[in-house]
Design an enzyme around this catalytic site. Structure first.
Site, PDB file in Angstrom:
ATOM      1  N   ASP A  51      63.214 -16.270 106.959  1.00  7.65           N
ATOM      2  CA  ASP A  51      62.504 -17.122 107.915  1.00  7.65           C
ATOM      3  C   ASP A  51      63.534 -17.783 108.831  1.00  7.65           C
ATOM      4  OD1 ASP A  51      60.119 -16.407 106.814  1.00  7.65           O
ATOM      5  OD2 ASP A  51      59.697 -18.322 105.841  1.00  7.65           O
TER       6      ASP A  51
ATOM      7  N   ASP B 113      63.528 -20.547 110.294  1.00  3.85           N
ATOM      8  CA  ASP B 113      63.711 -22.002 110.183  1.00  3.85           C
ATOM      9  C   ASP B 113      64.529 -22.401 108.952  1.00  3.85           C
ATOM     10  OD1 ASP B 113      61.865 -21.416 108.228  1.00  3.85           O
ATOM     11  OD2 ASP B 113      60.310 -22.764 108.976  1.00  3.85           O
TER      12      ASP B 113
ATOM     13  N   TRP C 238      48.652 -17.794 107.632  1.00  6.20           N
ATOM     14  CA  TRP C 238      49.682 -18.388 106.781  1.00  6.20           C
ATOM     15  C   TRP C 238      49.368 -18.204 105.290  1.00  6.20           C
ATOM     16  CZ3 TRP C 238      49.512 -22.086 103.015  1.00  6.20           C
ATOM     17  CH2 TRP C 238      50.768 -22.532 102.562  1.00  6.20           C
TER      18      TRP C 238
ATOM     19  N   GLU D   6      51.355 -14.017 101.165  1.00  8.94           N
ATOM     20  CA  GLU D   6      52.057 -12.712 101.170  1.00  8.94           C
ATOM     21  C   GLU D   6      53.288 -12.731 100.273  1.00  8.94           C
ATOM     22  OE1 GLU D   6      52.622 -14.957 103.455  1.00  8.94           O
ATOM     23  OE2 GLU D   6      54.807 -14.956 103.444  1.00  8.94           O
ATOM     24  N   ASP D   7      53.916 -13.900 100.167  1.00 11.43           N
ATOM     25  CA  ASP D   7      55.104 -14.002  99.316  1.00 11.43           C
ATOM     26  C   ASP D   7      54.717 -14.025  97.831  1.00 11.43           C
ATOM     27  OD1 ASP D   7      53.925 -16.478  99.892  1.00 11.43           O
ATOM     28  OD2 ASP D   7      55.790 -17.577  99.622  1.00 11.43           O
TER      29      ASP D   7
ATOM     30  N   MET E 200      65.430 -27.029 106.287  1.00  7.32           N
ATOM     31  CA  MET E 200      64.400 -26.368 107.091  1.00  7.32           C
ATOM     32  C   MET E 200      64.269 -27.081 108.434  1.00  7.32           C
ATOM     33  SD  MET E 200      61.177 -25.215 104.898  1.00  7.32           S
ATOM     34  CE  MET E 200      59.781 -24.748 105.878  1.00  7.32           C
TER      35      MET E 200
ATOM     36  N   HIS F 231      55.989 -26.161 117.198  1.00  6.77           N
ATOM     37  CA  HIS F 231      54.916 -25.372 117.774  1.00  6.77           C
ATOM     38  C   HIS F 231      53.716 -25.349 116.860  1.00  6.77           C
ATOM     39  CE1 HIS F 231      57.586 -23.690 120.798  1.00  6.77           C
ATOM     40  NE2 HIS F 231      58.467 -23.556 119.852  1.00  6.77           N
TER      41      HIS F 231
ATOM     42  N   ARG G  50      51.231 -24.066 114.251  1.00  6.42           N
ATOM     43  CA  ARG G  50      51.425 -23.308 113.022  1.00  6.42           C
ATOM     44  C   ARG G  50      50.142 -22.536 112.733  1.00  6.42           C
ATOM     45  NH1 ARG G  50      53.565 -25.800 107.326  1.00  6.42           N
ATOM     46  NH2 ARG G  50      53.391 -23.880 106.154  1.00  6.42           N
TER      47      ARG G  50
END
Ligand code: NGS
Length: 289
Positions: free
Chosen positions: A140, A142, A202, A205-206, A232, A237, A239
């Site tokens: 990621d 961030d 969001w 998936e992980d 992080m 923006h 989300r």
């Protein structure tokens, strides 16, 4: 027709280059969170005497042989400030770790719900068309690494690199957590058929990837908390909203894993551009309506 004589190459006999060993690691690293212009970062990283990043955000150590080829893949959309901070921070660290690496930014075209997992699969497949990478880190944008001893090379078994994150108050979120930054060998990722393509929006998936890792017979490894340390960056923006069917999907992770993943992802590459500090892959996903 040019008749320039070809450059003479010097053959110095059998060269005895050793495998690269990172010798310049410093441990804890400071992260500069000010947002630079991309051009400033390009100038900074190309003036370093031996730290020259090649076009496309690639680097090969000189004077030794890197153990493996590493692709760092960033699933991405609309985070240009984060990307600039990330590149300024990560290139020097990857060089100190002595990796032969390239940074890929895989961007989802359009405004449909984000699909992080598909971008990861696409990054894997497209990177392998460019070179024979053996190690993959899915990252990621961030997440900013705070200890350069956290090795991004091929893990023995799939590895969660981001263990102690400031946003989670340095506590590990939950046993099966696999968000943020994860490392795989090519074989490991192929064996689990990559990630599921079905998680739009969001979350989840992980967790699904964690289930696949286990079902493929691996245990998830992690570095110690003081090494797997990240901060992080704050989002500025919009989300994406949570995927509505993510809990349902998580019930069938292992049933789906060999038919839904690397072998079934549908996409079209719209453009591949080698920018000075990264290779940009713009992909159109086949949106679920
Ligand atoms: C869980 C999500 C994961 C996510 C984790 C941490 O609830 O995808 O939170 O999120 N699982 C589901 O939604 C099923 S974080 O705090 O980093 O935004 O990684």
């Amino acid at each position: 027709q040019s008749t320039t004589p070809s450059k003479k190459t010097t053959t110095a006999g059998p060269t005895k280059l050793k495998l690269c060993e990172p010798e310049l690691l410093v441990g804890a690293v400071y992260c500069n969170k000010t947002v630079p212009q991309m051009q400033e970062v390009v100038e900074q990283l190309s003036s370093d005497y031996d730290g020259l990043v090649k076009k496309g955000g690639a680097f090969t150590p000189t004077g030794c042989i890197a153990k493996n080829k590493l692709a760092i893949i960033i699933p991405y959309r609309n985070r240009s400030q984060h990307l600039r901070i990330f590149l300024r921070h990560m290139h020097p660290i990857m060089q100190r770790q002595m990796h032969d690496y390239r940074i890929f930014v895989v961007e989802q075209a359009g405004n449909y719900s984000f699909n992080r997992a598909q971008l990861i699969n696409i990054g894997f497949l497209e990177a392998l068309k460019i070179s024979d990478y053996q190690c993959f880190v899915f990252h990621d944008v961030d997440h900013i690494l705070e200890n350069d001893q956290n090795d991004y090379g091929c893990p023995e078994s799939p590895k969660l690199l981001g263990v102690s994150v400031d946003r989670f108050n340095r506590r590990f979120p939950y046993q099966k957590y696999f968000g943020g930054v994860g490392a795989f060998s090519k074989d490991q990722f192929e064996k689990m058929n990559g990630y599921s393509n079905l998680f739009w929006g969001w979350g989840g998936e992980d967790d699904d990837a964690y289930n696949r890792i286990r079902a493929a017979g691996y245990s998830l490894t992690r570095p110690r908390a003081n090494i797997g340390r990240y901060m992080m960056l704050k989002e500025h923006h919009f989300r994406d909203k949570p995927g509505g069917n993510r809990y349902m999907l998580l019930k069938t992770s292992t049933k789906r894993m060999y038919t839904d993943g690397l072998n079934s992802v549908k996409y079209k590459v719209l453009k591949i551009t080698e920018f000075p500090l990264f290779t940009h892959i713009l992909a159109k996903l086949f949106e679920e309506l």
